[in-house]
Design a protein around this motif. Structure first.
Motif, PDB file in Angstrom:
ATOM      1  N   LEU B  97       0.822  -1.219   0.000  1.00  0.00           N
ATOM      2  CA  LEU B  97       0.000   0.000   0.000  1.00  0.00           C
ATOM      3  C   LEU B  97       0.850   1.261   0.000  1.00  0.00           C
ATOM      4  CD1 LEU B  97      -2.695  -1.181   2.524  1.00  0.00           C
ATOM      5  CD2 LEU B  97      -3.080  -0.609   0.128  1.00  0.00           C
ATOM      6  N   GLY B  98       2.079   1.144   0.514  1.00  0.00           N
ATOM      7  CA  GLY B  98       3.003   2.276   0.491  1.00  0.00           C
ATOM      8  C   GLY B  98       2.390   3.511   1.113  1.00  0.00           C
ATOM      9  N   GLN B  99       2.341   4.613   0.335  1.00  0.00           N
ATOM     10  CA  GLN B  99       1.847   5.878   0.885  1.00  0.00           C
ATOM     11  C   GLN B  99       0.400   6.149   0.503  1.00  0.00           C
ATOM     12  OE1 GLN B  99       4.411   9.177   0.680  1.00  0.00           O
ATOM     13  NE2 GLN B  99       6.211   8.018   1.225  1.00  0.00           N
ATOM     14  N   ARG B 100      -0.275   5.124  -0.020  1.00  0.00           N
ATOM     15  CA  ARG B 100      -1.655   5.376  -0.477  1.00  0.00           C
ATOM     16  C   ARG B 100      -2.604   5.697   0.666  1.00  0.00           C
ATOM     17  NH1 ARG B 100      -3.439   5.071  -5.545  1.00  0.00           N
ATOM     18  NH2 ARG B 100      -5.593   5.142  -4.814  1.00  0.00           N
ATOM     19  N   ASP B 101      -2.240   5.302   1.876  1.00  0.00           N
ATOM     20  CA  ASP B 101      -3.149   5.601   2.988  1.00  0.00           C
ATOM     21  C   ASP B 101      -2.797   6.917   3.670  1.00  0.00           C
ATOM     22  OD1 ASP B 101      -0.810   4.608   4.011  1.00  0.00           O
ATOM     23  OD2 ASP B 101      -1.756   3.876   5.823  1.00  0.00           O
ATOM     24  N   VAL B 102      -1.564   7.390   3.496  1.00  0.00           N
ATOM     25  CA  VAL B 102      -1.194   8.636   4.171  1.00  0.00           C
ATOM     26  C   VAL B 102      -1.373   9.858   3.266  1.00  0.00           C
ATOM     27  CG1 VAL B 102       0.355   7.660   5.897  1.00  0.00           C
ATOM     28  CG2 VAL B 102       1.254   8.251   3.665  1.00  0.00           C
ATOM     29  N   ASN B 103      -1.303   9.651   1.972  1.00  0.00           N
ATOM     30  CA  ASN B 103      -1.519  10.768   1.045  1.00  0.00           C
ATOM     31  C   ASN B 103      -2.904  10.633   0.410  1.00  0.00           C
ATOM     32  OD1 ASN B 103       1.028  11.975   1.372  1.00  0.00           O
ATOM     33  ND2 ASN B 103       1.940  10.441   0.013  1.00  0.00           N
ATOM     34  N   PRO B 104      -3.559  11.762   0.139  1.00  0.00           N
ATOM     35  CA  PRO B 104      -4.902  11.657  -0.437  1.00  0.00           C
ATOM     36  C   PRO B 104      -4.887  11.014  -1.819  1.00  0.00           C
ATOM     37  CG  PRO B 104      -4.138  13.930  -0.395  1.00  0.00           C
ATOM     38  CD  PRO B 104      -3.142  13.138   0.370  1.00  0.00           C
ATOM     39  N   TYR B 105      -5.898  10.178  -2.064  1.00  0.00           N
ATOM     40  CA  TYR B 105      -5.974   9.540  -3.387  1.00  0.00           C
ATOM     41  C   TYR B 105      -7.069  10.162  -4.244  1.00  0.00           C
ATOM     42  CZ  TYR B 105      -9.362   6.703  -0.809  1.00  0.00           C
ATOM     43  OH  TYR B 105     -10.395   6.298  -0.016  1.00  0.00           O
ATOM     44  N   ALA B 339       5.117  26.270  -4.471  1.00  0.00           N
ATOM     45  CA  ALA B 339       4.489  24.986  -4.789  1.00  0.00           C
ATOM     46  C   ALA B 339       5.479  24.088  -5.514  1.00  0.00           C
ATOM     47  CB  ALA B 339       3.248  25.209  -5.648  1.00  0.00           C
ATOM     48  N   SER B 340       6.233  24.692  -6.418  1.00  0.00           N
ATOM     49  CA  SER B 340       7.212  23.923  -7.171  1.00  0.00           C
ATOM     50  C   SER B 340       8.321  23.423  -6.234  1.00  0.00           C
ATOM     51  CB  SER B 340       7.751  24.812  -8.286  1.00  0.00           C
ATOM     52  OG  SER B 340       8.922  24.295  -8.770  1.00  0.00           O
ATOM     53  N   GLN B 341       8.745  24.331  -5.335  1.00  0.00           N
ATOM     54  CA  GLN B 341       9.786  23.945  -4.362  1.00  0.00           C
ATOM     55  C   GLN B 341       9.293  22.802  -3.480  1.00  0.00           C
ATOM     56  OE1 GLN B 341      10.996  27.258  -1.901  1.00  0.00           O
ATOM     57  NE2 GLN B 341      11.559  28.435  -3.692  1.00  0.00           N
ATOM     58  N   TYR B 342       8.015  22.901  -3.083  1.00  0.00           N
ATOM     59  CA  TYR B 342       7.443  21.879  -2.202  1.00  0.00           C
ATOM     60  C   TYR B 342       7.516  20.499  -2.877  1.00  0.00           C
ATOM     61  CZ  TYR B 342       3.970  19.186   0.390  1.00  0.00           C
ATOM     62  OH  TYR B 342       3.331  18.206   1.117  1.00  0.00           O
ATOM     63  N   LYS B 343       7.059  20.463  -4.136  1.00  0.00           N
ATOM     64  CA  LYS B 343       7.062  19.172  -4.853  1.00  0.00           C
ATOM     65  C   LYS B 343       8.494  18.692  -5.094  1.00  0.00           C
ATOM     66  CE  LYS B 343       2.656  19.850  -7.115  1.00  0.00           C
ATOM     67  NZ  LYS B 343       2.324  21.140  -7.703  1.00  0.00           N
ATOM     68  N   GLN B 344       9.353  19.667  -5.459  1.00  0.00           N
ATOM     69  CA  GLN B 344      10.736  19.288  -5.745  1.00  0.00           C
ATOM     70  C   GLN B 344      11.421  18.771  -4.482  1.00  0.00           C
ATOM     71  OE1 GLN B 344      11.976  19.022  -8.852  1.00  0.00           O
ATOM     72  NE2 GLN B 344      13.629  17.965  -7.758  1.00  0.00           N
ATOM     73  N   SER B 345      11.142  19.428  -3.337  1.00  0.00           N
ATOM     74  CA  SER B 345      11.806  18.974  -2.118  1.00  0.00           C
ATOM     75  C   SER B 345      11.272  17.602  -1.680  1.00  0.00           C
ATOM     76  CB  SER B 345      11.704  20.004  -0.990  1.00  0.00           C
ATOM     77  OG  SER B 345      10.388  20.418  -0.841  1.00  0.00           O
ATOM     78  N   LEU B 346      10.018  17.312  -1.999  1.00  0.00           N
ATOM     79  CA  LEU B 346       9.515  15.957  -1.728  1.00  0.00           C
ATOM     80  C   LEU B 346      10.301  14.936  -2.550  1.00  0.00           C
ATOM     81  CD1 LEU B 346       5.595  16.278  -1.689  1.00  0.00           C
ATOM     82  CD2 LEU B 346       7.065  15.746   0.234  1.00  0.00           C
ATOM     83  N   LEU B 347      10.501  15.294  -3.830  1.00  0.00           N
ATOM     84  CA  LEU B 347      11.241  14.378  -4.713  1.00  0.00           C
ATOM     85  C   LEU B 347      12.707  14.284  -4.304  1.00  0.00           C
ATOM     86  CD1 LEU B 347       9.698  15.311  -8.169  1.00  0.00           C
ATOM     87  CD2 LEU B 347       9.333  13.221  -6.855  1.00  0.00           C
ATOM     88  N   ASN B 348      13.282  15.428  -3.874  1.00  0.00           N
ATOM     89  CA  ASN B 348      14.686  15.416  -3.431  1.00  0.00           C
ATOM     90  C   ASN B 348      14.850  14.531  -2.197  1.00  0.00           C
ATOM     91  OD1 ASN B 348      15.302  17.159  -5.453  1.00  0.00           O
ATOM     92  ND2 ASN B 348      15.457  18.980  -4.161  1.00  0.00           N
ATOM     93  N   ARG B 349      13.863  14.642  -1.309  1.00  0.00           N
ATOM     94  CA  ARG B 349      13.913  13.822  -0.095  1.00  0.00           C
ATOM     95  C   ARG B 349      13.850  12.333  -0.486  1.00  0.00           C
ATOM     96  NH1 ARG B 349      10.303  14.722   5.251  1.00  0.00           N
ATOM     97  NH2 ARG B 349      11.851  16.322   5.543  1.00  0.00           N
ATOM     98  N   TYR B 380       2.804   9.788  -5.850  1.00  0.00           N
ATOM     99  CA  TYR B 380       1.911  10.802  -5.281  1.00  0.00           C
ATOM    100  C   TYR B 380       2.205  12.177  -5.898  1.00  0.00           C
ATOM    101  CZ  TYR B 380       0.093  14.186  -1.938  1.00  0.00           C
ATOM    102  OH  TYR B 380      -0.544  15.261  -1.374  1.00  0.00           O
ATOM    103  N   VAL B 381       3.483  12.481  -6.052  1.00  0.00           N
ATOM    104  CA  VAL B 381       3.844  13.786  -6.639  1.00  0.00           C
ATOM    105  C   VAL B 381       3.345  13.862  -8.085  1.00  0.00           C
ATOM    106  CG1 VAL B 381       5.766  15.305  -7.292  1.00  0.00           C
ATOM    107  CG2 VAL B 381       5.805  14.114  -5.091  1.00  0.00           C
ATOM    108  N   GLN B 382       3.449  12.744  -8.805  1.00  0.00           N
ATOM    109  CA  GLN B 382       2.920  12.712 -10.180  1.00  0.00           C
ATOM    110  C   GLN B 382       1.414  12.961 -10.179  1.00  0.00           C
ATOM    111  OE1 GLN B 382       4.098   8.944 -11.828  1.00  0.00           O
ATOM    112  NE2 GLN B 382       6.267   9.461 -11.648  1.00  0.00           N
ATOM    113  N   PHE B 383       0.734  12.415  -9.161  1.00  0.00           N
ATOM    114  CA  PHE B 383      -0.713  12.639  -9.055  1.00  0.00           C
ATOM    115  C   PHE B 383      -0.988  14.128  -8.819  1.00  0.00           C
ATOM    116  CE2 PHE B 383      -4.275  12.912  -5.882  1.00  0.00           C
ATOM    117  CZ  PHE B 383      -5.297  12.854  -6.817  1.00  0.00           C
ATOM    118  N   LEU B 384      -0.204  14.747  -7.932  1.00  0.00           N
ATOM    119  CA  LEU B 384      -0.393  16.189  -7.681  1.00  0.00           C
ATOM    120  C   LEU B 384      -0.206  16.983  -8.971  1.00  0.00           C
ATOM    121  CD1 LEU B 384       1.434  16.860  -4.274  1.00  0.00           C
ATOM    122  CD2 LEU B 384      -1.011  16.728  -4.697  1.00  0.00           C
TER     123      LEU B 384
END
Lengths: 236, 460
Positions: B97-105, B339-349, B380-384
């Motif tokens: 299930l990975g992050q499907r329960d912690v991030n909105p689907y 917003a871009s930084q937020y997504k990028q920092s998620l991916l960087n993490r 999840y980031v791709q979904f966003l």
């Protein structure tokens, strides 16, 4: 002549303690050699060197003319070992334990043959199909003998095998050793039991502080003389 | 080789007679079956929710039609009508299930500013996060090592402790052969269980039978081999059972809990991710400030971005929808960098975790499973990003109605863009993880072999 078991200047040192001080020994096929000595005299060290469980500091141990250190697996085809306490797999029956150790030694037997060896070793037939966890020490020793016989071992190494056995069981055990020896098996037995050594031994060695101080033929001695000699060595 | 199989045969006889081991294997089997049930049930629940969203949208459209029987101002529709960006699970999601329960689907979207809607549902149930998912990947990554430890901690020491080793070693067999046969038998048991559970999960979850089947099964085999290699190495130290059990449990604790916790702390410090809440607040400030700014200033800024609407009528009224949507739009523009930084920092993490997961094989394997199931953070980031594109499409659809002041008719609902996004597996990332896993197995197993060569077999 090729000896069944031989030690040449066999030495073992543990850190700063010399456990075996250059043992020289030859045992012929069919001979029973009993090694007497106090605890820590070097008896078990000698057996462990012949089994290859430990490596010598210097010198060499030979089984059937092969140096143990160089032919570890090959020499184990020739020898069998019965420790003070033969420990078997408690969840397996006597038959299954014997089948396991025989097949590891390269001998596959059917159930009748296995049962024959166990009965020959003195185990009651009804016990053969019971789990070994229910066996007494004497019964386990008998399975140990059956393993040695089924393996057609040329050399039998015994480390205080009658310790803790009742007199009847000890007596039966001695009979089995004599029978094996008569079939040509060389037997090396470390023991504290002077009476048993005199009874079954062809020769008796006395070991003290890692040194074989005397080797005596048993034919010309009675048990009391042997005990006296042994105690003299221990006290001096 | 014959002796090897003899040893395996008698291992089976011993195993069959050991009730403790049978209970341990049965419990793991039951845990695995529950994990499969949990995963498939959770994904099915998500699928049902997503199917419900379609009905909600249709219901909302009917409400709009009833409210505006003769057509409406597109501004009203944009405000009162909602639609959804939906993140459909991959068929493999039930296995991990990975992050499907912690991030909105799914994300409910209106024509208003996007960013505050994207993170409207970011708050999650902390109790759920604490408990985590009891899916098959959890059973494989965290419980299977315990099964392997339970089966192997006394693999050699039990022979010493029950006194059978001297008799065994007095036969023409070597210590590595004995340990190898015992390990092989246990491997057969554990791998059969792991592969059986995986296949049941694939059939139960109706997964698409593609190359991931081989990858998943390969990872299960390699991961189990890694823990067997650890057990092999520890057995090679020739210590007693208590020492082995404590050491193996220590390794398990280190790799599954301590190292991941330390990694989490390190990654949080090294690669901080700005809170989406901060982004939302800033955007809200800009949007709310829009009410007080002169309309000309707002529209000029908007027309600079969308010159195609420059010729639309000048705003003289106190309120018009196109002005309202323009300052909402500018609210998004104002936080675009954030917003871009937020997504990028998620991916960087995520990238940093990918690099550091070499320190913890369980973290690496969990990452592989999530990547294969399309339930990892990049998914999840791709979904966003997909939701953002969808919102752009909604704007592109509604703006002509707003700026050309065209009446929005019932039939126009049919033309409204629909959103569809399904996770796709990150096979490249999973493959890179498999290579690392393979190297880990080789290193630990190699260290074990060296230890056996170096250390003389001791019967005491």
């Amino acid at each position: 002549m090729e000896f069944a078991l031989e030690a040449r200047q066999l030495k073992k040192e543990y850190q700063d303690k010399l456990a075996l001080k250059g043992l020289n020994l030859q045992i012929k096929p069919g001979e029973i050699f009993c090694l007497l000595g106090q605890n820590g005299a070097g008896k078990s060290t000698t057996i462990n060197l012949f089994l290859g469980f430990i490596t010598p500091t210097s010198g060499a141990a030979y089984i059937n003319g092969l140096e143990v250190a160089d032919h570890l697996l090959k020499v184990k085809e020739y020898l069998a070992y019965i420790p003070e306490n033969v420990m078997l797999y408690p969840n397996l029956t006597g038959l299954e334990n014997l089948a396991l150790f025989s097949s590891l030694a390269g001998f596959e037997y059917d159930k009748e043959q296995l049962l024959f060896y166990l009965i020959e070793a003195g185990l009651p037939a009804e016990a053969a199909s019971r789990k070994v966890g229910t066996y007494s020490k004497g019964m386990r020793q008998k399975v140990g003998i059956a393993i040695a016989v089924a393996k057609h071992a040329k050399v039998l190494l015994l480390d205080e095998p009658t310790s803790g056995l009742d007199p009847k069981a000890s007596n039966e055990f001695s009979d089995l050793l004599l029978k094996l020896s008569s079939q040509g098996t060389a037997i090396f037995m470390a023991t504290h039991d002077i009476f048993r050594a005199k009874e079954v031994g062809t020769r008796v060695g006395i070991m003290r502080e890692g040194e074989l101080v005397d080797v005596l033929g048993t034919a010309a001695l009675d048990a009391n003389e042997l005990e006296k000699l042994y105690l003299n060595y221990m006290h001096n | 080789m014959k002796k090897f199989w003899i040893l395996i045969k008698y291992e089976w006889l011993n195993f069959r007679a050991d009730k403790g081991l049978l209970i341990l294997v049965t419990l793991t089997l039951l845990a695995g079956l529950y994990g499969i049930y949990y995963g498939t049930t959770e994904v099915e629940r998500q699928r049902q929710n997503l199917a419900g969203l379609q009905k909600l949208t249709e219901h909302n459209v009917e409400e709009m039609k009833a409210k505006y029987p003769a057509g409406a101002d597109a501004g009203d529709i944009g405000y009162y009508h909602s639609t959804f960006a939906v993140h459909h699970p991959d068929s493999w999601a039930a296995l991990a299930l990975g992050q499907r329960d912690v991030n909105p689907y799914y994300i409910k979207l209106r024509l208003l500013n996007l960013q505050s809607q994207l993170y409207d549902t970011e708050n999650i149930n902390p109790q759920k996060v604490l408990a985590g998912n009891f899916d098959l990947s959890f059973v494989l990554v965290y419980l299977f090592p315990l099964l392997i430890i339970g089966l192997c901690f006394n693999i050699l020491s039990v022979e010493k402790e029950q006194g059978t080793l001297p008799l065994l070693l007095s036969q023409p067999i070597s210590l590595p052969l004995i340990v190898g046969a015992k390990l092989t038998f246990r491997m057969l048991v554990v791998l059969s269980l792991g592969l059986l559970l995986s296949i049941i999960a694939m059939l139960w979850g109706n997964v698409v039978p593609d190359g991931r089947v081989a990858l998943w099964l390969g990872v299960v085999v390699l991961y189990c081999l890694f823990w067997f290699a650890v057990a092999f190495l520890v057995a090679g130290l020739q210590k007693n059972s208590a020492f082995n059990a404590v050491t193996l449990l220590g390794v398990w604790l280190l790799l599954t809990i301590v190292v991941p916790a330390l990694l989490n702390v390190y990654v949080s410090i090294k690669q901080p991710v700005p809170q989406a809440l901060a982004l939302t607040i800033k955007q809200r400030e800009v949007v709310h400030g829009g009410w007080d700014k002169p309309k000309e200033e707002t529209m000029e800024k908007f027309f600079a971005l969308y010159p195609q609407w420059q010729d639309t009528a000048q705003i003289k009224e106190r309120f018009v929808w196109r002005w309202y949507y323009a300052f909402h739009h500018l609210g998004d523009v104002a936080v675009a960098d954030l917003a871009s930084q937020y997504k990028q920092s998620l991916l960087n993490r995520h990238e940093l975790v990918q690099r550091l997961n070499v320190l913890s094989v369980p973290v690496n394997v969990q990452g592989i499973f999530n990547a294969l199931a399309g339930t990892d953070l990049p998914s999840y980031v791709q979904f966003l990003q997909s939701a953002t594109r969808y919102h752009d499409a909604l704007r592109a659809f509604y703006y002509p109605f707003l700026f050309r002041q065209i009446t929005f008719h019932h039939a126009d609902f049919e033309q409204e863009p629909k959103h569809h996004f399904a996770s796709s597996p990150d096979v490249a990332s999973a493959t890179a993880g498999v290579v690392k896993l393979f190297i880990s197995v080789l290193v630990v197993f190699g260290a074990g072999l060296l230890l056996y060569r170096w250390k003389v077999a001791s019967v005491k």
